[in-house]
Write a protein that holds these residues in place. Structure first.
Motif, PDB file in Angstrom:
ATOM      1  N   GLN A  70       0.846  -1.192   0.000  1.00 43.45           N
ATOM      2  CA  GLN A  70       0.000   0.000   0.000  1.00 43.45           C
ATOM      3  C   GLN A  70       0.880   1.239   0.000  1.00 43.45           C
ATOM      4  O   GLN A  70       1.798   1.367   0.807  1.00 43.45           O
ATOM      5  CB  GLN A  70      -0.923   0.016   1.217  1.00 43.45           C
ATOM      6  N   GLY A  71       0.625   2.139  -0.934  1.00 43.83           N
ATOM      7  CA  GLY A  71       1.442   3.348  -1.027  1.00 43.83           C
ATOM      8  C   GLY A  71       0.743   4.441  -1.794  1.00 43.83           C
ATOM      9  O   GLY A  71       0.052   4.180  -2.775  1.00 43.83           O
ATOM     10  N   GLY A  72       0.932   5.673  -1.346  1.00 47.65           N
ATOM     11  CA  GLY A  72       0.341   6.809  -2.036  1.00 47.65           C
ATOM     12  C   GLY A  72       1.193   8.054  -1.932  1.00 47.65           C
ATOM     13  O   GLY A  72       1.234   8.877  -2.853  1.00 47.65           O
ATOM     14  N   SER A  73       1.919   8.198  -0.814  1.00 47.35           N
ATOM     15  CA  SER A  73       2.771   9.380  -0.625  1.00 47.35           C
ATOM     16  C   SER A  73       4.048   9.234  -1.440  1.00 47.35           C
ATOM     17  O   SER A  73       4.420   8.136  -1.868  1.00 47.35           O
ATOM     18  CB  SER A  73       3.123   9.541   0.846  1.00 47.35           C
ATOM     19  N   ALA A  74       4.750  10.344  -1.614  1.00 44.61           N
ATOM     20  CA  ALA A  74       6.006  10.326  -2.370  1.00 44.61           C
ATOM     21  C   ALA A  74       7.014   9.380  -1.740  1.00 44.61           C
ATOM     22  O   ALA A  74       7.682   8.604  -2.428  1.00 44.61           O
ATOM     23  CB  ALA A  74       6.574  11.739  -2.451  1.00 44.61           C
ATOM     24  N   ALA A  75       7.122   9.426  -0.418  1.00 39.53           N
ATOM     25  CA  ALA A  75       8.083   8.573   0.287  1.00 39.53           C
ATOM     26  C   ALA A  75       7.738   7.104   0.146  1.00 39.53           C
ATOM     27  O   ALA A  75       8.612   6.259  -0.106  1.00 39.53           O
ATOM     28  CB  ALA A  75       8.132   8.956   1.764  1.00 39.53           C
ATOM     29  N   SER A  76       6.451   6.775   0.288  1.00 39.98           N
ATOM     30  CA  SER A  76       6.040   5.369   0.201  1.00 39.98           C
ATOM     31  C   SER A  76       6.199   4.833  -1.217  1.00 39.98           C
ATOM     32  O   SER A  76       6.565   3.666  -1.417  1.00 39.98           O
ATOM     33  CB  SER A  76       4.587   5.197   0.677  1.00 39.98           C
ATOM     34  N   LEU A  77       5.960   5.675  -2.228  1.00 33.55           N
ATOM     35  CA  LEU A  77       6.124   5.235  -3.615  1.00 33.55           C
ATOM     36  C   LEU A  77       7.591   4.957  -3.929  1.00 33.55           C
ATOM     37  O   LEU A  77       7.924   3.986  -4.603  1.00 33.55           O
ATOM     38  CB  LEU A  77       5.572   6.297  -4.572  1.00 33.55           C
ATOM     39  N   ALA A  78       8.473   5.793  -3.409  1.00 35.04           N
ATOM     40  CA  ALA A  78       9.907   5.623  -3.661  1.00 35.04           C
ATOM     41  C   ALA A  78      10.425   4.324  -3.047  1.00 35.04           C
ATOM     42  O   ALA A  78      11.267   3.626  -3.636  1.00 35.04           O
ATOM     43  CB  ALA A  78      10.680   6.811  -3.106  1.00 35.04           C
ATOM     44  N   LYS A  79       9.911   3.968  -1.874  1.00 32.41           N
ATOM     45  CA  LYS A  79      10.357   2.754  -1.188  1.00 32.41           C
ATOM     46  C   LYS A  79       9.960   1.483  -1.932  1.00 32.41           C
ATOM     47  O   LYS A  79      10.565   0.428  -1.738  1.00 32.41           O
ATOM     48  CB  LYS A  79       9.780   2.719   0.231  1.00 32.41           C
ATOM     49  N   CYS A  80       8.955   1.592  -2.784  1.00 34.01           N
ATOM     50  CA  CYS A  80       8.440   0.410  -3.483  1.00 34.01           C
ATOM     51  C   CYS A  80       9.415  -0.172  -4.497  1.00 34.01           C
ATOM     52  O   CYS A  80       9.240  -1.290  -4.975  1.00 34.01           O
ATOM     53  CB  CYS A  80       7.121   0.745  -4.180  1.00 34.01           C
ATOM     54  N   PHE A  81      10.458   0.578  -4.830  1.00 30.45           N
ATOM     55  CA  PHE A  81      11.436   0.122  -5.818  1.00 30.45           C
ATOM     56  C   PHE A  81      12.479  -0.825  -5.220  1.00 30.45           C
ATOM     57  O   PHE A  81      13.218  -1.471  -5.950  1.00 30.45           O
ATOM     58  CB  PHE A  81      12.148   1.332  -6.439  1.00 30.45           C
ATOM     59  N   ALA A  82      12.544  -0.895  -3.902  1.00 31.02           N
ATOM     60  CA  ALA A  82      13.608  -1.657  -3.244  1.00 31.02           C
ATOM     61  C   ALA A  82      13.381  -3.163  -3.333  1.00 31.02           C
ATOM     62  O   ALA A  82      12.278  -3.657  -3.093  1.00 31.02           O
ATOM     63  CB  ALA A  82      13.696  -1.243  -1.777  1.00 31.02           C
ATOM     64  N   LEU A  83      14.439  -3.882  -3.704  1.00 31.04           N
ATOM     65  CA  LEU A  83      14.425  -5.338  -3.714  1.00 31.04           C
ATOM     66  C   LEU A  83      15.661  -5.851  -2.991  1.00 31.04           C
ATOM     67  O   LEU A  83      16.700  -5.180  -2.937  1.00 31.04           O
ATOM     68  CB  LEU A  83      14.413  -5.880  -5.150  1.00 31.04           C
ATOM     69  N   GLU A  84      15.557  -7.046  -2.444  1.00 31.52           N
ATOM     70  CA  GLU A  84      16.679  -7.618  -1.689  1.00 31.52           C
ATOM     71  C   GLU A  84      17.751  -8.199  -2.618  1.00 31.52           C
ATOM     72  O   GLU A  84      17.497  -8.478  -3.789  1.00 31.52           O
ATOM     73  CB  GLU A  84      16.164  -8.712  -0.743  1.00 31.52           C
ATOM     74  N   ASN A  85      18.929  -8.380  -2.048  1.00 28.89           N
ATOM     75  CA  ASN A  85      20.049  -9.055  -2.717  1.00 28.89           C
ATOM     76  C   ASN A  85      20.480  -8.388  -4.027  1.00 28.89           C
ATOM     77  O   ASN A  85      20.904  -9.065  -4.963  1.00 28.89           O
ATOM     78  CB  ASN A  85      19.703 -10.532  -2.978  1.00 28.89           C
ATOM     79  N   GLY A  86      20.319  -7.081  -4.073  1.00 30.90           N
ATOM     80  CA  GLY A  86      20.770  -6.347  -5.249  1.00 30.90           C
ATOM     81  C   GLY A  86      19.928  -6.541  -6.492  1.00 30.90           C
ATOM     82  O   GLY A  86      20.312  -6.106  -7.586  1.00 30.90           O
TER      83      GLY A  86
END
Length: 370
Positions: A70-86
């Protein structure tokens, strides 16, 4: 040949913004069935549990490779790009936008242009293979002639105006973007495409009256099935050149007459059109015409919902002012076929509209036939 085999064997990570909505849920279903993805991360401000997903889409979202954030704010949207192990996302699809017509322009500024800028800016930092942006064919100047990707641009709705601004912003970035401009999208999960006409047909069946529309039988409302939109999105992820723009429209050249014919068959009603004098009078007083039309439909719709004990529904018979004008949506969707795409649903049929109705009937958010 080996390159094609390797591509077929590889599984991808896909990030879908606005993935709980109408097109998004159908894209998730398509990707799950295709078996092409290791991870499908769906980002939306709305939770699937409160978004009227039908059983087929609930099943897709329950798949082991589907993850909801769940995401809607700028900060929460940016965090959605993160994946583990590179690891990184291979493809990003932006479906996050305000699609309701007739809203305050400031809302479109924030929820269409603003959201797209946040997502695209962040995507540019992650070296994605392809970025797919869903736009609308309402960006073209209204004309009886079918619009190609090179036709004159003149948006005729506020949603289209801000979708065009998103397109223009993407052109200033170094993203490997592809833009898809859709005709009227319909199919399971539709709320604002052909659903208002399906609601109107149900109302006139209830009222036992002839359903009459503004303008004439030839007014084009070109269409494309949502599963073809989902298929086109994935096809462009794999095959389209960065910077490409494609229209999406079926071969039906849908107009008001063709839709009315299907409604007559589904509901057993009679349909027709107001004469040109009454239609032009409505155009001259469009705000009053909108109020009259919506007031005329709201009371029987409420009565139908009450009779069938439907307390909550996302469906409404109300129509925005912009959609009452005689602006044809005429779209040539053949260019995308030059990169190997084929439409699975080249014509709109009664069976396909009944499937759309079954989707909302199953959830008990649409009044069944007596």
């Amino acid at each position: 040949r080996r390159v094609r085999e390797t591509m077929a064997e590889k599984k991808f990570n896909v990030l879908i913004f606005g993935g709980v909505g109408f097109i998004g849920r159908n894209l998730v279903e398509y990707l799950v069935k295709s078996g092409s993805c290791s991870l499908i991360r769906v980002v939306d401000i709305r939770k699937p549990s409160t978004s009227y997903l039908g059983s087929v889409h609930k099943k897709a979202f329950e798949s082991s490779n589907v993850e909801f954030v769940q995401g809607g704010s700028a900060a929460s949207l940016a965090k959605c790009f993160a994946l583990e192990n590179g690891k990184k996302f291979d493809y990003i699809v932006n479906l996050a936008a305000e699609t309701r017509e007739g809203e305050d322009p400031l809302l479109y500024e924030e929820r269409i242009l603003g959201t797209a800028k946040i997502i695209a800016t962040e995507a540019a930092k992650h070296n994605v293979k392809k970025y797919i942006e869903i736009s609308t064919a309402q960006v073209y100047e209204p004309h009886k002639k079918l619009a190609t990707e090179k036709s004159k641009i003149k948006p005729w709705t506020k949603v289209a105006e801000y979708k065009l601004k998103v397109e223009q912003f993407l052109a200033t970035t170094k993203l490997p973007y592809v833009i898809l401009r859709t005709a009227t999208v319909y199919g399971p999960g539709d709320i604002r495409g052909l659903m208002p006409r399906l609601i109107a047909g149900r109302l006139y069946r209830f009222l036992n009256k002839k359903m009459k529309l503004l303008w004439d039988a030839d007014l084009r409302i070109n269409t494309v099935h949502v599963r073809d939109v989902a298929k086109a999105i994935w096809h462009c992820c794999l095959r389209a050149e960065p910077g490409s723009i494609f229209n999406l429209a079926d071969k039906n050249d849908t107009n008001q007459a063709k839709i009315n014919s299907l409604l007559e068959s589904i509901y057993g009603i009679e349909t027709g059109f107001y004469n040109i004098v009454k239609s032009n009078m409505a155009k001259m007083n469009i705000q009053d015409a909108q109020k009259i039309v919506n007031d005329k439909h709201l009371a029987p719709w409420t009565a139908l919902l009450t009779r069938n004990k439907i307390e909550v529904t996302p469906l409404s018979p109300c129509i925005a002012t912009e959609l009452l004008y005689d602006n044809p949506l005429s779209v040539n969707g053949s260019h995308i076929e030059s990169i190997g795409f084929t439409y699975d649903y080249p014509e709109i049929t009664e069976k396909l509209l009944r499937e759309e109705l079954d989707y909302v009937l199953e959830q008990k958010i649409f009044p069944p036939m007596e």
